[in-house]
Write an enzyme that holds these catalytic residues in place. Sequence first.
Site, PDB file in Angstrom:
ATOM      1  CE  LYS A  22      -1.809   1.665   4.072  1.00 34.50           C
ATOM      2  NZ  LYS A  22      -1.491   3.094   4.206  1.00 34.50           N
ATOM      3  CG  ASN A  23       2.402   2.682   3.582  1.00 34.56           C
ATOM      4  OD1 ASN A  23       1.226   2.952   3.367  1.00 34.56           O
ATOM      5  ND2 ASN A  23       2.901   2.548   4.805  1.00 34.56           N
ATOM      6  CB  CYS A 117      -4.697  11.056  11.928  1.00 38.61           C
ATOM      7  SG  CYS A 117      -4.166   9.378  11.710  1.00 38.61           S
ATOM      8  NE  ARG A 122      -0.101   9.900  10.381  1.00 31.21           N
ATOM      9  CZ  ARG A 122      -0.408   8.812   9.688  1.00 31.21           C
ATOM     10  NH1 ARG A 122      -1.549   8.205   9.910  1.00 31.21           N
ATOM     11  NH2 ARG A 122       0.398   8.344   8.771  1.00 31.21           N
ATOM     12  CG  ASP A 309       2.627   1.317   9.583  1.00 36.26           C
ATOM     13  OD1 ASP A 309       2.169   2.140  10.399  1.00 36.26           O
ATOM     14  OD2 ASP A 309       2.800   1.594   8.375  1.00 36.26           O
ATOM     15  NE  ARG A 401      -7.343   4.246   5.461  1.00 27.50           N
ATOM     16  CZ  ARG A 401      -6.404   4.799   6.228  1.00 27.50           C
ATOM     17  NH1 ARG A 401      -6.653   5.041   7.486  1.00 27.50           N
ATOM     18  NH2 ARG A 401      -5.239   5.129   5.732  1.00 27.50           N
TER      19      ARG A 401
END
Length: 421
Positions: A22-23, A117, A122, A309, A401
């Site tokens: 994803k990133n 968030c 952030r 993460d 997500r």
Amino acid sequence: MDKLLIRGGRALHGKVSISGAKNAALPELCAALLTVDVVTLKNVPRLQDVVTMEKLIRNMGVAFTRSADGIVTLNASALDKPEAPYELVKTMRASVLALGPLLARFGKATVSLPGGCAIGSRPVDQHIKGLQAMGAIIDVEHGYMNARLPEGWTRLKGAHITTDMVTVTGTENFLMAACLADGVTILENAAQEPEIPDLAEMLISMGANITGHGTSRITITGVDKLHGCTHSVVADRIEAGTFLCAVAATGGDVVLENARGDHLDALLDKLREAGASISQVPLGLQVISSGKLKAQNFRTTEYPGFPTDMQAQMMALNCVAAGASIVTETIFENRFMHVNELVRLGANIQIDGRAAMVTGNAKLSGAHVMATDLRASASLVIAGLVAIGETTIERIYHLDRGYDRMEEKLRGIGADIERIK
Ligand code: UD1
């Protein structure tokens, strides 16, 4: 809203295929904005953040196609609206990645500020500061960053940028902006996460001149224009790490196809010390675990340290492992939202500022829990897979997500898990 129903207590066995990261996919979709040529991305994961990025990019006037096997083509030649509206940015902070490429190619961009968030405040002050160092004028008004070049300028100018902290998307924004700037840009204190070299390799295949990617000092010499390319998105180390923790905690024997052990050193060290056996095999990574583990202290830091993460997922594992452990979160100030939900499943955890004290050997039992953010959801799935009885996880739109069909993949290796619409 969809929920997940898990009946825990089963060991996991078989093979699971790890998707593209994803990133990496998110900045790489934005990199396509830098050229008028067609860009083809392979191995793009099927997840909601990519769908949000697709909406954002289409809204600008970019032609976007996607095939069932994860191949995306983008053509930004007709892009006529260099804007990222609040409606889309509020659902995904990574929308800020449009700022650098839009400013570099069009000399102007309007991008909404992301706002709050669940895991912390952030801010994007470093993104603004770095682009200002390259000459951009950025006014923040009505919740938007309105960026433009000074009168008479046609391009950004190369600059020496040192950020106050290591920022992943900040580094990516500067990297993309600097490719089309006039002169040399040096990024000090650059992020080294594997998604950065993957983006740099893509930009190089578009004609960019970049060296030092993968280290904390990246040098970019601007070029006049970039051309199209075909690039394959690197495997998702966080998805792989999540499956590793799941198998380690439940016990079993699973091969993670495409997973890269060299991107997961810090996590692999902890899992091995905990008692799981992990080896690189021709297809990817193999994990074998008896489910009987020793809890591990760990502290999140920038890559190559332990990834923030993976903090929630490793904490779920510590809850059922033998012994006490201390988990310290140094990247985000509010990333313990999963703790109260893990406690509902029977975990024993106390929070003290940025540290969580976990007393292991918890006998988890199924309960109703609520997902609060993306990786928190993954930790609840792992706890649910271990817990005796039924666990229902609400608000799994957080999970969707960032994970590509997680419940389908888990069912494929023997988990009793279903999505309730
Ligand atoms: C990226 C990842 C996210 C991961 C995080 C840290 C993507 C799309 N997301 O997020 O999954 O959890 O890296 O590894 O790649 N900061 C500021 N000002 C800024 C920028 C950052 O204060 O302008 C702070 C943040 O609040 C945070 C720290 O710096 O405390 C690191 O954040 P950063 O690396 O920027 O995270 P993201 O790039 O948003």
